[in-house]
Design a protein around this motif. Structure first.
Motif, mmCIF file in Angstrom:
data_model
loop_
_atom_site.group_PDB
_atom_site.id
_atom_site.type_symbol
_atom_site.label_atom_id
_atom_site.label_comp_id
_atom_site.label_asym_id
_atom_site.label_seq_id
_atom_site.Cartn_x
_atom_site.Cartn_y
_atom_site.Cartn_z
ATOM 1 N N VAL A 93 -13.516 5.807 -5.444
ATOM 2 C CA VAL A 93 -13.303 5.824 -6.893
ATOM 3 C C VAL A 93 -12.955 7.227 -7.366
ATOM 4 C CG1 VAL A 93 -14.345 5.418 -9.156
ATOM 5 C CG2 VAL A 93 -14.832 3.851 -7.266
ATOM 6 N N ALA A 94 -13.802 8.196 -7.063
ATOM 7 C CA ALA A 94 -13.589 9.563 -7.552
ATOM 8 C C ALA A 94 -12.403 10.246 -6.878
ATOM 9 C CB ALA A 94 -14.861 10.389 -7.346
ATOM 10 N N ASP A 95 -12.140 9.893 -5.605
ATOM 11 C CA ASP A 95 -11.067 10.550 -4.842
ATOM 12 C C ASP A 95 -9.994 9.548 -4.429
ATOM 13 O OD1 ASP A 95 -12.598 13.051 -4.772
ATOM 14 O OD2 ASP A 95 -13.874 12.011 -3.331
ATOM 15 N N ALA A 96 -9.659 8.620 -5.340
ATOM 16 C CA ALA A 96 -8.749 7.522 -4.995
ATOM 17 C C ALA A 96 -7.404 8.012 -4.466
ATOM 18 C CB ALA A 96 -8.547 6.628 -6.215
ATOM 19 N N ARG A 97 -6.826 9.038 -5.087
ATOM 20 C CA ARG A 97 -5.511 9.510 -4.651
ATOM 21 C C ARG A 97 -5.561 10.038 -3.217
ATOM 22 N NH1 ARG A 97 -0.862 11.033 -7.310
ATOM 23 N NH2 ARG A 97 -1.892 10.660 -9.307
ATOM 24 N N GLU A 98 -6.606 10.795 -2.892
ATOM 25 C CA GLU A 98 -6.722 11.337 -1.537
ATOM 26 C C GLU A 98 -7.022 10.240 -0.526
ATOM 27 O OE1 GLU A 98 -6.040 14.375 -0.415
ATOM 28 O OE2 GLU A 98 -5.299 14.687 -2.455
ATOM 29 N N VAL A 99 -7.789 9.230 -0.943
ATOM 30 C CA VAL A 99 -8.071 8.103 -0.048
ATOM 31 C C VAL A 99 -6.778 7.394 0.321
ATOM 32 C CG1 VAL A 99 -9.132 5.808 0.074
ATOM 33 C CG2 VAL A 99 -10.451 7.752 -0.788
ATOM 34 N N ARG A 100 -5.909 7.185 -0.665
ATOM 35 C CA ARG A 100 -4.648 6.471 -0.404
ATOM 36 C C ARG A 100 -3.765 7.215 0.586
ATOM 37 N NH1 ARG A 100 -3.950 5.686 -6.764
ATOM 38 N NH2 ARG A 100 -5.450 3.989 -7.069
ATOM 39 N N ARG A 101 -3.873 8.514 0.626
ATOM 40 C CA ARG A 101 -3.079 9.295 1.583
ATOM 41 C C ARG A 101 -3.551 9.077 3.019
ATOM 42 N NH1 ARG A 101 -0.123 13.416 -0.966
ATOM 43 N NH2 ARG A 101 -0.712 13.796 -3.145
ATOM 44 N N ARG A 102 -4.777 8.608 3.173
ATOM 45 C CA ARG A 102 -5.387 8.541 4.495
ATOM 46 C C ARG A 102 -5.552 7.125 5.029
ATOM 47 N NH1 ARG A 102 -6.707 13.012 1.902
ATOM 48 N NH2 ARG A 102 -7.267 14.915 3.067
ATOM 49 N N ILE A 103 -5.058 6.135 4.301
ATOM 50 C CA ILE A 103 -5.180 4.749 4.746
ATOM 51 C C ILE A 103 -3.810 4.084 4.794
ATOM 52 C CG2 ILE A 103 -7.531 4.508 3.851
ATOM 53 C CD1 ILE A 103 -6.345 2.911 1.490
ATOM 54 N N GLY A 104 -3.716 3.045 5.619
ATOM 55 C CA GLY A 104 -2.546 2.176 5.635
ATOM 56 C C GLY A 104 -2.997 0.748 5.409
ATOM 57 N N TYR A 105 -2.128 -0.053 4.792
ATOM 58 C CA TYR A 105 -2.494 -1.429 4.470
ATOM 59 C C TYR A 105 -1.351 -2.357 4.857
ATOM 60 C CZ TYR A 105 -3.686 -5.569 1.702
ATOM 61 O OH TYR A 105 -3.968 -6.859 1.309
ATOM 62 N N VAL A 106 -1.672 -3.364 5.656
ATOM 63 C CA VAL A 106 -0.685 -4.362 6.084
ATOM 64 C C VAL A 106 -1.248 -5.735 5.745
ATOM 65 C CG1 VAL A 106 0.562 -5.373 8.027
ATOM 66 C CG2 VAL A 106 0.139 -2.902 7.959
ATOM 67 N N PHE A 107 -0.505 -6.523 4.977
ATOM 68 C CA PHE A 107 -0.964 -7.849 4.584
ATOM 69 C C PHE A 107 -0.116 -8.916 5.264
ATOM 70 C CE2 PHE A 107 1.927 -6.067 1.453
ATOM 71 C CZ PHE A 107 2.922 -7.023 1.387
ATOM 72 N N GLY A 108 -0.660 -10.132 5.353
ATOM 73 C CA GLY A 108 0.092 -11.233 5.938
ATOM 74 C C GLY A 108 1.150 -11.747 4.979
ATOM 75 N N GLY A 109 2.257 -12.229 5.521
ATOM 76 C CA GLY A 109 3.332 -12.768 4.686
ATOM 77 C C GLY A 109 4.621 -11.986 4.853
ATOM 78 N N ASP A 110 5.655 -12.455 4.161
ATOM 79 C CA ASP A 110 6.995 -11.888 4.325
ATOM 80 C C ASP A 110 7.334 -10.804 3.323
ATOM 81 O OD1 ASP A 110 7.478 -13.593 6.416
ATOM 82 O OD2 ASP A 110 8.461 -15.116 5.192
ATOM 83 N N ARG A 111 6.536 -10.646 2.280
ATOM 84 C CA ARG A 111 6.895 -9.695 1.227
ATOM 85 C C ARG A 111 6.645 -8.256 1.669
ATOM 86 N NH1 ARG A 111 3.130 -11.724 -3.398
ATOM 87 N NH2 ARG A 111 1.770 -11.836 -1.571
#
Length: 327
Positions: A79-97
């Motif tokens: 919450v407090a460091d959301a921008r820095e967290v986003r730099r350090r994670i990757g997200y892959v979801f199921g589906g074609d989009r």
């Protein structure tokens, strides 16, 4: 070292019910979830639809604010460091989009590399190594619109790894993929684990979780009900054996009535129904050291039921999962 730490995460939604008289109602989707993920670990989060998996993931990747509790990735608060967290994670979801179909695979990766801020001098080498990793080397100049669903999912994984995240979230990546494509995708995920990448995986395929995950947490009604290695879950929940009894020409309520009947046999812990095209299969959990075959067949004989195949086997992760989420 723990890459991710979640402590008593909670998330409450406000919804409305009724047609003529609308009433506000609070729904607690996640109820005090806590777990850690160690560096280099492949951690599975399993649960039925509506159990709170996706809500938990969304809080961890900073898309939802927790109602209570906390979570951190590499010591950074989500919450407090959301921008820095986003730099350090990757997200892959199921589906074609999530991909541009009229662009080639390599142009897609170049585009997302710019969005992720990958330095231009590093892009060529990184994209080339990722295409090799996900098995798309040699196909990188083809348009994505001609790719199979499995190939698209592997390209999704390459996209999620462009900025070399410390933690990769794979949210049901193999959903809707044919068996050959799913096997290739699992091989890609296993290669990532062997290279030391930390991964959080959600899936509805128990054999996939059993094959890939180092540890697993099972969530039900917003709460964690079990956590451990696949072997620990199988030993803890389904100690003993599983008796499979094929019922010919029986389905629905009649099959469930037979399951209820065999539950009254001495030594039987539980009985569930697995619907099949030609009838149903009773999955009977038996106490350790007990041979309940004769008692189960006797109970079914009294119901004048045609019995086909009868097999005794060791419990699987699916048996453990069904018992955990059904109890």
């Amino acid at each position: 070292m723990s890459i991710l730490e979640a402590r008593e995460l909670r998330r409450t939604f406000t919804t409305t019910t009724g047609v003529l008289r609308r009433q506000r109602k609070e729904v607690e989707a996640v109820r005090g979830v806590s777990f850690d993920i160690a560096e280099g670990e492949l951690f599975g989060l399993l649960g039925p639809n509506g159990a709170g998996k996706t809500t938990t993931i969304k809080m961890l990747i900073t898309l939802l604010l927790p109602t209570a509790g906390s979570a951190s990735i590499l010591g950074l608060d989500v919450v407090a460091d959301a921008r820095e967290v986003r730099r350090r994670i990757g997200y892959v979801f199921g589906g074609d989009r999530g991909l541009y179909e009229r662009l080639s695979a390599i142009d897609n990766l170049r585009y997302f590399a710019e969005l992720y801020g990958v330095p231009p001098r590093e892009q060529r080498a990184r994209i080339g190594s990722l295409l090799e990793l996900v098995g798309l080397a040699g196909r990188e100049r083809e348009r994505v619109e001609g790719f199979s669903r499995g190939m698209r999912q592997r390209l999704h994984i390459a996209r999620g790894l462009l900025h070399d995240p410390a933690l990769l979230f794979l949210d049901e990546p193999s959903i809707g993929i044919d068996p050959v494509g799913a096997r290739e995708l699992r091989r890609t995920i296993a290669d990532l684990r062997s290279e030391g990448k930390t991964i959080l995986l959600t899936t509805h395929y128990m054999f996939e979780a059993d094959e890939l995950c180092d540890r697993i947490a099972v969530i039900r009604h917003g709460e964690l009900v079990a956590e451990g290695t696949p072997e620990q879950l199988k030993a803890r929940v389904s100690a003993g054996s599983v008796l499979e009894v094929e019922l010919l020409g029986v389905a629905g309520a009649a099959a469930q009535a037979h399951a209820d009947a065999v539950c009254r046999v001495a030594g039987v812990r539980s009985g569930t129904v697995d619907e099949q095209p030609q009838g149903a299969v009773l999955l009977v959990q038996v106490e350790p050291g007990v041979d309940a075959t004769a008692g189960v067949l006797g109970a079914l004989a009294g119901a004048d039921t045609r019995v086909g195949r009868v097999v005794t086997r060791a419990p699987t992760l699916e048996d453990a999962y069904v018992e955990l989420v059904s109890s």
